[in-house]
Design a protein around this motif. Sequence first.
Motif, PDB file in Angstrom:
ATOM      1  N   SER A   1     -11.582  -5.507  80.357  1.00 41.04           N
ATOM      2  CA  SER A   1     -10.159  -5.703  80.564  1.00 41.04           C
ATOM      3  C   SER A   1      -9.880  -7.087  81.127  1.00 41.04           C
ATOM      4  CB  SER A   1      -9.622  -4.638  81.531  1.00 41.04           C
ATOM      5  OG  SER A   1     -10.155  -4.867  82.823  1.00 41.04           O
ATOM      6  N   GLY A   2      -8.587  -7.429  81.091  1.00 42.75           N
ATOM      7  CA  GLY A   2      -8.185  -8.719  81.640  1.00 42.75           C
ATOM      8  C   GLY A   2      -8.346  -8.791  83.135  1.00 42.75           C
ATOM      9  N   ASP A   3      -8.535  -7.624  83.785  1.00 41.15           N
ATOM     10  CA  ASP A   3      -8.727  -7.636  85.229  1.00 41.15           C
ATOM     11  C   ASP A   3      -9.953  -8.449  85.622  1.00 41.15           C
ATOM     12  OD1 ASP A   3      -6.510  -6.076  85.567  1.00 41.15           O
ATOM     13  OD2 ASP A   3      -7.620  -4.189  85.736  1.00 41.15           O
ATOM     14  N   VAL A   4     -11.007  -8.398  84.809  1.00 38.08           N
ATOM     15  CA  VAL A   4     -12.228  -9.122  85.134  1.00 38.08           C
ATOM     16  C   VAL A   4     -11.954 -10.613  85.214  1.00 38.08           C
ATOM     17  CG1 VAL A   4     -14.530  -9.723  84.314  1.00 38.08           C
ATOM     18  CG2 VAL A   4     -13.738  -7.361  84.167  1.00 38.08           C
ATOM     19  N   THR A   5     -11.157 -11.126  84.273  1.00 39.56           N
ATOM     20  CA  THR A   5     -10.828 -12.549  84.295  1.00 39.56           C
ATOM     21  C   THR A   5     -10.096 -12.912  85.570  1.00 39.56           C
ATOM     22  OG1 THR A   5     -10.694 -12.618  81.891  1.00 39.56           O
ATOM     23  CG2 THR A   5      -9.615 -14.397  83.099  1.00 39.56           C
ATOM     24  N   ARG A   6      -9.148 -12.086  85.966  1.00 40.41           N
ATOM     25  CA  ARG A   6      -8.400 -12.377  87.189  1.00 40.41           C
ATOM     26  C   ARG A   6      -9.299 -12.292  88.415  1.00 40.41           C
ATOM     27  NH1 ARG A   6      -4.402  -9.805  84.112  1.00 40.41           N
ATOM     28  NH2 ARG A   6      -5.023  -7.715  84.798  1.00 40.41           N
ATOM     29  N   GLN A   7     -10.208 -11.323  88.397  1.00 39.80           N
ATOM     30  CA  GLN A   7     -11.146 -11.210  89.517  1.00 39.80           C
ATOM     31  C   GLN A   7     -12.004 -12.463  89.646  1.00 39.80           C
ATOM     32  OE1 GLN A   7     -13.214  -7.640  88.497  1.00 39.80           O
ATOM     33  NE2 GLN A   7     -11.675  -6.279  89.368  1.00 39.80           N
ATOM     34  N   ILE A   8     -12.517 -12.942  88.528  1.00 37.69           N
ATOM     35  CA  ILE A   8     -13.392 -14.106  88.571  1.00 37.69           C
ATOM     36  C   ILE A   8     -12.619 -15.353  88.983  1.00 37.69           C
ATOM     37  CG2 ILE A   8     -14.813 -15.637  87.155  1.00 37.69           C
ATOM     38  CD1 ILE A   8     -15.759 -13.186  85.625  1.00 37.69           C
ATOM     39  N   VAL A   9     -11.381 -15.503  88.492  1.00 38.31           N
ATOM     40  CA  VAL A   9     -10.558 -16.645  88.903  1.00 38.31           C
ATOM     41  C   VAL A   9     -10.335 -16.613  90.412  1.00 38.31           C
ATOM     42  CG1 VAL A   9      -8.254 -17.657  88.764  1.00 38.31           C
ATOM     43  CG2 VAL A   9      -9.435 -16.960  86.681  1.00 38.31           C
ATOM     44  N   LEU A  10     -10.055 -15.424  90.940  1.00 39.58           N
ATOM     45  CA  LEU A  10      -9.866 -15.277  92.378  1.00 39.58           C
ATOM     46  C   LEU A  10     -11.132 -15.652  93.138  1.00 39.58           C
ATOM     47  CD1 LEU A  10      -8.401 -14.271  94.936  1.00 39.58           C
ATOM     48  CD2 LEU A  10      -9.183 -11.956  94.344  1.00 39.58           C
ATOM     49  N   LEU A  11     -12.274 -15.152  92.685  1.00 39.49           N
ATOM     50  CA  LEU A  11     -13.528 -15.419  93.377  1.00 39.49           C
ATOM     51  C   LEU A  11     -13.900 -16.892  93.311  1.00 39.49           C
ATOM     52  CD1 LEU A  11     -15.630 -12.294  92.322  1.00 39.49           C
ATOM     53  CD2 LEU A  11     -14.356 -12.677  94.438  1.00 39.49           C
ATOM     54  N   VAL A  12     -13.665 -17.531  92.179  1.00 44.19           N
ATOM     55  CA  VAL A  12     -13.949 -18.965  92.067  1.00 44.19           C
ATOM     56  C   VAL A  12     -13.056 -19.755  93.025  1.00 44.19           C
ATOM     57  CG1 VAL A  12     -13.795 -20.965  90.542  1.00 44.19           C
ATOM     58  CG2 VAL A  12     -14.836 -18.856  89.715  1.00 44.19           C
ATOM     59  N   SER A  13     -11.795 -19.356  93.126  1.00 41.19           N
ATOM     60  CA  SER A  13     -10.879 -20.044  94.042  1.00 41.19           C
ATOM     61  C   SER A  13     -11.371 -19.931  95.477  1.00 41.19           C
ATOM     62  CB  SER A  13      -9.471 -19.456  93.918  1.00 41.19           C
ATOM     63  OG  SER A  13      -8.964 -19.606  92.615  1.00 41.19           O
ATOM     64  N   ILE A  14     -11.797 -18.733  95.860  1.00 44.63           N
ATOM     65  CA  ILE A  14     -12.311 -18.543  97.218  1.00 44.63           C
ATOM     66  C   ILE A  14     -13.571 -19.365  97.442  1.00 44.63           C
ATOM     67  CG2 ILE A  14     -13.288 -16.848  98.813  1.00 44.63           C
ATOM     68  CD1 ILE A  14     -11.457 -14.760  97.475  1.00 44.63           C
ATOM     69  N   ALA A  15     -14.475 -19.377  96.430  1.00 42.94           N
ATOM     70  CA  ALA A  15     -15.719 -20.139  96.563  1.00 42.94           C
ATOM     71  C   ALA A  15     -15.436 -21.623  96.767  1.00 42.94           C
ATOM     72  CB  ALA A  15     -16.596 -19.931  95.329  1.00 42.94           C
ATOM     73  N   LEU A  16     -14.425 -22.153  96.091  1.00 42.24           N
ATOM     74  CA  LEU A  16     -14.089 -23.571  96.234  1.00 42.24           C
ATOM     75  C   LEU A  16     -13.576 -23.881  97.639  1.00 42.24           C
ATOM     76  CD1 LEU A  16     -12.438 -24.289  92.769  1.00 42.24           C
ATOM     77  CD2 LEU A  16     -14.692 -25.014  93.565  1.00 42.24           C
ATOM     78  N   VAL A  17     -12.814 -22.964  98.222  1.00 42.91           N
ATOM     79  CA  VAL A  17     -12.351 -23.181  99.596  1.00 42.91           C
ATOM     80  C   VAL A  17     -13.520 -23.087 100.575  1.00 42.91           C
ATOM     81  CG1 VAL A  17     -10.810 -22.358 101.413  1.00 42.91           C
ATOM     82  CG2 VAL A  17     -10.058 -22.330  99.037  1.00 42.91           C
ATOM     83  N   VAL A  18     -14.466 -22.192 100.276  1.00 45.86           N
ATOM     84  CA  VAL A  18     -15.647 -22.077 101.135  1.00 45.86           C
ATOM     85  C   VAL A  18     -16.449 -23.381 101.118  1.00 45.86           C
ATOM     86  CG1 VAL A  18     -17.844 -20.850 101.433  1.00 45.86           C
ATOM     87  CG2 VAL A  18     -15.763 -19.571 100.978  1.00 45.86           C
ATOM     88  N   VAL A  19     -16.384 -24.120 100.024  1.00 44.89           N
ATOM     89  CA  VAL A  19     -17.010 -25.443  99.983  1.00 44.89           C
ATOM     90  C   VAL A  19     -16.460 -26.312 101.107  1.00 44.89           C
ATOM     91  CG1 VAL A  19     -17.198 -27.587  98.662  1.00 44.89           C
ATOM     92  CG2 VAL A  19     -17.530 -25.393  97.517  1.00 44.89           C
ATOM     93  N   VAL A  20     -15.139 -26.328 101.244  1.00 43.72           N
ATOM     94  CA  VAL A  20     -14.506 -27.131 102.285  1.00 43.72           C
ATOM     95  C   VAL A  20     -14.930 -26.637 103.669  1.00 43.72           C
ATOM     96  CG1 VAL A  20     -12.292 -27.885 103.250  1.00 43.72           C
ATOM     97  CG2 VAL A  20     -12.549 -27.601 100.771  1.00 43.72           C
ATOM     98  N   PHE A  21     -14.877 -25.326 103.858  1.00 43.40           N
ATOM     99  CA  PHE A  21     -15.254 -24.761 105.153  1.00 43.40           C
ATOM    100  C   PHE A  21     -16.681 -25.123 105.531  1.00 43.40           C
ATOM    101  CE2 PHE A  21     -17.527 -21.258 107.239  1.00 43.40           C
ATOM    102  CZ  PHE A  21     -16.899 -21.280 108.472  1.00 43.40           C
ATOM    103  N   ARG A  22     -17.595 -24.962 104.592  1.00 43.97           N
ATOM    104  CA  ARG A  22     -19.007 -25.220 104.904  1.00 43.97           C
ATOM    105  C   ARG A  22     -19.276 -26.694 105.156  1.00 43.97           C
ATOM    106  NH1 ARG A  22     -22.980 -21.508 104.573  1.00 43.97           N
ATOM    107  NH2 ARG A  22     -22.491 -19.447 103.730  1.00 43.97           N
ATOM    108  N   GLY A  23     -18.425 -27.568 104.664  1.00 46.78           N
ATOM    109  CA  GLY A  23     -18.590 -28.976 104.996  1.00 46.78           C
ATOM    110  C   GLY A  23     -18.593 -29.206 106.492  1.00 46.78           C
ATOM    111  N   ALA A  24     -17.811 -28.400 107.211  1.00 51.53           N
ATOM    112  CA  ALA A  24     -17.803 -28.466 108.672  1.00 51.53           C
ATOM    113  C   ALA A  24     -18.834 -27.528 109.286  1.00 51.53           C
ATOM    114  CB  ALA A  24     -16.406 -28.127 109.198  1.00 51.53           C
ATOM    115  N   TYR A  25     -18.901 -26.305 108.796  1.00 52.93           N
ATOM    116  CA  TYR A  25     -19.777 -25.299 109.397  1.00 52.93           C
ATOM    117  C   TYR A  25     -21.249 -25.698 109.337  1.00 52.93           C
ATOM    118  CZ  TYR A  25     -22.471 -20.986 109.766  1.00 52.93           C
ATOM    119  OH  TYR A  25     -23.410 -20.043 110.115  1.00 52.93           O
TER     120      TYR A  25
END
Length: 435
Positions: A208-232
């Motif tokens: 279903s299209g839900d999988v695509t939305r899930q992956i887009v959400l997870l990729v978005s979160i992973a990209l923000v975690v990149v910023v966070f880990r730059g400090a952490y």
Amino acid sequence: MSTPQATWFGQPRGLAILFLTEMWEKFSFFGMRTLLVYYMTKQLLIGQENASLIYGLYAACAYLTPIAGGYIADRWLGTRRAVIAGGAIMSVGHFMMASEALFLPALATIALGNGLFLPNLPSQIHGLYSAQDPRRGPAYNLYYAGVNLGAFFAPLICGTLGELYGWHYGFGAAGIGMLLGLLIYVGGARYLPPDTPRAAAQSVSERSGDVTRQIVLLVSIALVVVVFRGAYEQIGNTFAIWADQGVDRRISAELTIPMTWFQSLNPMFVFLLTPVLVIAWTRAARRGRDPSPLVKMAIGAALVASAYLMLALVLSVQASAVSWLWAALFVLLLTAGELFILPTGLALFGQLAPRRFAATVMALWFLGSFGGNLLAGVLGSLWTSMGASGFFVLMSGVAGLAAVLLLVIGRRVTEFPESQSMEFPQARRDSVTGV
């Protein structure tokens, strides 16, 4: 699948195997990481700027290779064989660190083995439980405890051996730890869930299209975690340098805290703070006030930002070496932030990952670690030119930016009309509790 017999804190036997395997793997990883910057600057006589870049590049590659490792496991090797192969390769890499001439090849070998090992171990947690099993959420709490148990002992054992008896003794202890983890995994394989059939057809929900939305959400979160880990991730990089050069580590005239021991404060505080946070979140959930995972993650990033800002303020009024108590308080705040963001994200990825591609999607979480460690290495190279106070202000800003971005993503997710079908944790907080 039927729920396995609970034999360890009310959890399936397989969780104990995954816990102990991860504990020893992290003992080896953090044991080597504890010594890495000191080994480069004191033994190999590499300048601080280049040492920070090498540290960041190695840590980044260790979290980039899981993208390929997860795909290889899902398509060809299978989860169990990938874990065994990755653990064996990492063991070889740790023992290669005994030779100065093999320093860079050893780092590359460890990173390659980590690619097969890292995404495939936590991807097995979900298979230990049925979809309705209420123990699935707390299982990630226990697994994360395994990470920190290994990380706690690593500086005390590997760091002490390396600092007092020679760097190669510390690296050798890390290699032995990896072998122990591998033996536990192989010996307890009968308690683990079977590999997902690699040729199996996708389920209706995965098409279903839900999988695509899930992956887009997870990729978005992973990209923000990149910023966070730059400090952490400065905890093992520039903070380690500051703990050596800018902190008064004397407890008495006869007793001085070894510089590597500060790396054990973080996992120690994990054990102290985790029960408090779990109890608080459980009570909040009963009252219907449990914050969503993305709000928790934003709070965590804000706490890390406040920790760096505190150090900057202390250094602005004290030019000499500061008391080790300030360094300990910094790690306490940093750990509190970590508990809000990192295991919460791990549980979120574990729930939303399509089963057939569990290891590949789980590797997206480690993509944030890859980019974050690379960013941390680049930012760490500014340490000497900016000075400690200015650098800590910069890290506070980086972590604060991550907090804002997580709040923005959280607001947009709640606006999705299909968010219920995505099983986003705001609708199922019982299954993703997040430490």
